[in-house]
Write an enzyme that holds these catalytic residues in place. Structure first.
Site, short mmCIF file in Angstrom:
data_model
loop_
_atom_site.label_atom_id
_atom_site.label_comp_id
_atom_site.label_asym_id
_atom_site.label_seq_id
_atom_site.Cartn_x
_atom_site.Cartn_y
_atom_site.Cartn_z
N GLY A 31 73.00 91.84 14.46
CA GLY A 31 73.78 92.77 13.64
C GLY A 31 74.87 92.06 12.85
CG LEU A 33 72.32 93.15 9.62
CD1 LEU A 33 71.16 94.04 9.14
CD2 LEU A 33 71.79 92.02 10.47
CG HIS A 37 71.30 88.74 9.08
ND1 HIS A 37 72.67 88.86 9.05
CD2 HIS A 37 71.00 88.12 10.23
CE1 HIS A 37 73.19 88.33 10.14
NE2 HIS A 37 72.21 87.87 10.89
CE LYS A 150 75.24 80.50 10.33
NZ LYS A 150 75.98 79.94 11.48
CD GLN A 154 68.90 81.19 17.14
OE1 GLN A 154 69.63 81.55 18.05
NE2 GLN A 154 68.84 81.85 16.00
CG MET A 185 76.55 84.11 3.36
SD MET A 185 75.93 85.63 2.65
CE MET A 185 76.45 85.38 0.97
NE ARG A 188 80.29 83.07 16.94
CZ ARG A 188 79.03 83.09 17.34
NH1 ARG A 188 78.07 82.83 16.50
NH2 ARG A 188 78.73 83.37 18.59
O1 PAF Z 1 70.48 84.09 15.68
C1 PAF Z 1 70.70 85.17 16.26
O2 PAF Z 1 71.22 86.11 15.69
C2 PAF Z 1 70.31 85.29 17.72
O3 PAF Z 1 70.47 84.10 18.39
C3 PAF Z 1 68.90 85.87 17.94
C4 PAF Z 1 67.81 84.93 17.40
C5 PAF Z 1 68.77 87.22 17.27
C6 PAF Z 1 68.64 86.05 19.43
O4 PAF Z 1 69.59 86.91 20.00
#
Ligand code: PAF
Length: 280
Positions: A31, A33, A37, A150, A154, A185, A188
């Site tokens: 969220g 956003l 996103h 970004k 991950q 962007m 945070r």
């Molecule tokens: O990048 C994110 O917003 C989160 O780490 C994700 C991939 C939605 C998992 O909670």
């Protein structure tokens, strides 16, 4: 846009699309956003018949409880943005539907990826990310998955999860979307005050400094210069790292490999990350 709260209902919806020969794209989010996103929602919309977004602030990936408590939430605005960008369905689960058996600890064998950079400064973070993405992909078995560059590490972690669990989904990585001054962007960014917001752009400037001097300077000198620049702008640094595409730190360039510069640093309470390919 259809809003789902129940896992069975969204699973049925996705499976129905596949039965009808349609392709589905999935953008998992927490969220708050922003255009980063939304660019993934659009990328999915161009390649799939149906685009699904999830909003779930996953407690198991926060190693710092204060960070979890302060994670921004802008649900009404998020829904408006998703509708305007052509998203087909939004999954808004509660914690007990994601974790019906509580926060059982599952260990994902991420190896090196789990212990360097973000993994070293945020112990357990990537295990939590894998736990939630694994669960979300069971509920939403989409054809295509969209993540933003970004969060470079991950993306690598989720690729490792997909390989390890042999999840039949194709991962697509969308480019980092930046503000007009270059700041990446991020949800945070909403926690930065006006003065911090002005200073935050130094991360981008330092990444471009490394890129612009990459072919004329030693990597070690660039790293030292970067640290000085960030400290002068008031950052408390977690890391400034120059890595190859496996995320192994590089002391010297071999003249061929891709080199990625990655930075994580705090402005007061707010931790920001960013990265850039600096070798070409
Ligand atoms: O990048 C994110 O917003 C989160 O780490 C994700 C991939 C939605 C998992 O909670």
């Amino acid at each position: 846009m259809i809003i789902f709260h129940q896992t069975a209902a969204i699973s049925n919806y996705v499976e129905n699309q596949h039965r009808n020969g349609l392709h589905t794209g999935f953008v998992p989010t927490m969220g708050a956003l922003h255009e980063g996103h939304i660019s993934l929602i659009r990328q999915s919309g161009e390649a799939n018949n149906i685009t699904i977004c999830s909003i779930f602030v996953n407690p198991t990936q926060f190693n710092n409880p204060a960070d979890f408590a302060k994670y921004p939430s802008t649900l009404e605005k998020d829904i408006d943005l998703l509708e305007a960008s052509g998203c087909s369905a939004l999954f808004l689960p509660n914690t007990s539907s994601i974790y019906p058996d509580g926060y059982k600890t599952i260990h994902y064998p991420l190896g090196y990826l789990d212990s360097v950079l973000e993994g070293s400064f945020r112990p357990g973070h990537f295990q939590g990310v894998c736990q939630v993405v694994d669960r979300l992909l069971q509920i939403i078995p989409a054809t295509n998955l969209y993540l933003g560059q970004k969060d470079f590490q991950q993306c690598m972690v989720i690729r490792a999860l997909i390989d390890y669990k042999k999840i039949p989904v194709k991962l697509h990585i969308g480019a980092t979307i930046r503000e007009s001054d270059g700041l990446a962007m991020s949800s945070r960014n909403m926690r930065l005050n006006a003065e911090e917001r002005q200073r935050a752009v130094q991360i981008y400037r330092t990444l471009t400094f490394i890129r612009d001097h990459f072919h004329t300077h030693k990597l070690k000198d660039l790293q030292e210069q970067a640290i000085i620049q960030l400290k002068q702008a008031g950052f408390k640094i977690d890391y400034v790292s120059l890595c190859n595409d496996k995320l192994e730190a590089q002391e010297r360039w071999d003249g061929e490999s891709i080199v990625q510069a990655l930075i994580a640093a705090y402005l007061n309470e707010v931790r920001l990350i960013d990265n850039m390919c600096v070798s070409n």
